[in-house]
Design an enzyme around this catalytic site. Sequence first.
Site, PDB file in Angstrom:
ATOM      1  N   CYS A  71      -2.417  70.901  -6.814  1.00 47.47           N
ATOM      2  CA  CYS A  71      -0.998  71.103  -6.526  1.00 47.47           C
ATOM      3  C   CYS A  71      -0.142  70.048  -7.227  1.00 47.47           C
ATOM      4  CB  CYS A  71      -0.739  70.980  -5.025  1.00 47.47           C
ATOM      5  SG  CYS A  71      -1.491  72.269  -4.031  1.00 47.47           S
ATOM      6  N   GLU A 129       2.180  68.243  -6.046  1.00 47.12           N
ATOM      7  CA  GLU A 129       2.402  67.026  -5.259  1.00 47.12           C
ATOM      8  C   GLU A 129       1.268  66.013  -5.473  1.00 47.12           C
ATOM      9  OE1 GLU A 129       2.620  70.150  -4.276  1.00 47.12           O
ATOM     10  OE2 GLU A 129       4.153  70.443  -2.751  1.00 47.12           O
ATOM     11  N   CYS A 160       1.626  72.042   0.969  1.00 50.02           N
ATOM     12  CA  CYS A 160       0.469  72.625   1.657  1.00 50.02           C
ATOM     13  C   CYS A 160      -0.215  71.554   2.517  1.00 50.02           C
ATOM     14  CB  CYS A 160      -0.513  73.214   0.647  1.00 50.02           C
ATOM     15  SG  CYS A 160      -1.570  71.987  -0.147  1.00 50.02           S
TER      16      CYS A 160
HETATM   17  N1  THU Z   1       1.094  74.810  -5.053  1.00 51.50           N
HETATM   18  C1  THU Z   1       1.619  73.572  -5.308  1.00 51.50           C
HETATM   19  O1  THU Z   1       1.474  73.026  -6.407  1.00 51.50           O
HETATM   20  N2  THU Z   1       2.305  72.959  -4.321  1.00 51.50           N
HETATM   21  C2  THU Z   1       2.612  73.521  -3.109  1.00 51.50           C
HETATM   22  O2  THU Z   1       3.273  72.891  -2.287  1.00 51.50           O
HETATM   23  C3  THU Z   1       2.121  74.869  -2.793  1.00 51.50           C
HETATM   24  C4  THU Z   1       1.199  75.479  -3.788  1.00 51.50           C
HETATM   25  C5  THU Z   1       0.399  75.495  -6.148  1.00 51.50           C
HETATM   26  C6  THU Z   1      -1.084  75.678  -5.978  1.00 51.50           C
HETATM   27  C7  THU Z   1      -1.340  76.862  -6.865  1.00 51.50           C
HETATM   28  O3  THU Z   1      -1.484  76.423  -8.218  1.00 51.50           O
HETATM   29  C8  THU Z   1      -0.068  77.680  -6.774  1.00 51.50           C
HETATM   30  O4  THU Z   1       0.928  76.798  -6.285  1.00 51.50           O
HETATM   31  C9  THU Z   1      -0.168  78.873  -5.842  1.00 51.50           C
HETATM   32  O5  THU Z   1      -0.672  78.512  -4.598  1.00 51.50           O
END
Ligand code: THU
Length: 159
Positions: free
Chosen positions: A71, A73, A110
């Site tokens: 992610c 973050e 998440c």
């Molecule tokens: N994702 C993030 O980078 N940050 C979040 O807060 C939620 C989800 C990304 C993970 C994945 O690459 C895509 O978003 C879909 O879930």
Amino acid sequence: MKGIHFQYSTYANQSELNAEDAALLAKARQATKDAYAPYSQFNVAAVALLNDGSIITGTNQENASYPIGICAERVLLSAVSSVHGLMPIKTIAISYHNRLGQSTKPISPCGICRQSLLEHTLRQGQPIRLVLSGLEGEVFIINNAADLLPLSFTADDMQ
Ligand code: THU
């Protein structure tokens, strides 16, 4: 019975933010183009303002082996620690571009990222503010990212 109360602020759009938050959110919206998200088509960017004024960007980085994806973050937190040591993070703006749908409502980190944000907050000894918004529309501000993970597990629990 015990309860944990959580509060956050909402704004109709970026024009209601202070100049610093509005500029950071603009950077996060812009940085969504740098995500590598060919599988989900869901580009996320997290941009940090550090206490010394530095700006660091993280974007989600996916992989054909889906679970390896990271992610935005956590990419950001690793970059901050690696490049700036423990220079505290003041605020993180998080935005996204859903290439298959709408990008008009704020998203919040998440569960795994909440745990990482909590650990980083404890390490730096200063709350991390969050500014959350899509490419346009409503903005949420959370004054302490640690509030997103009540009754959390931390190093103290292993004493
Ligand atoms: N994702 C993030 O980078 N940050 C979040 O807060 C939620 C989800 C990304 C993970 C994945 O690459 C895509 O978003 C879909 O879930």
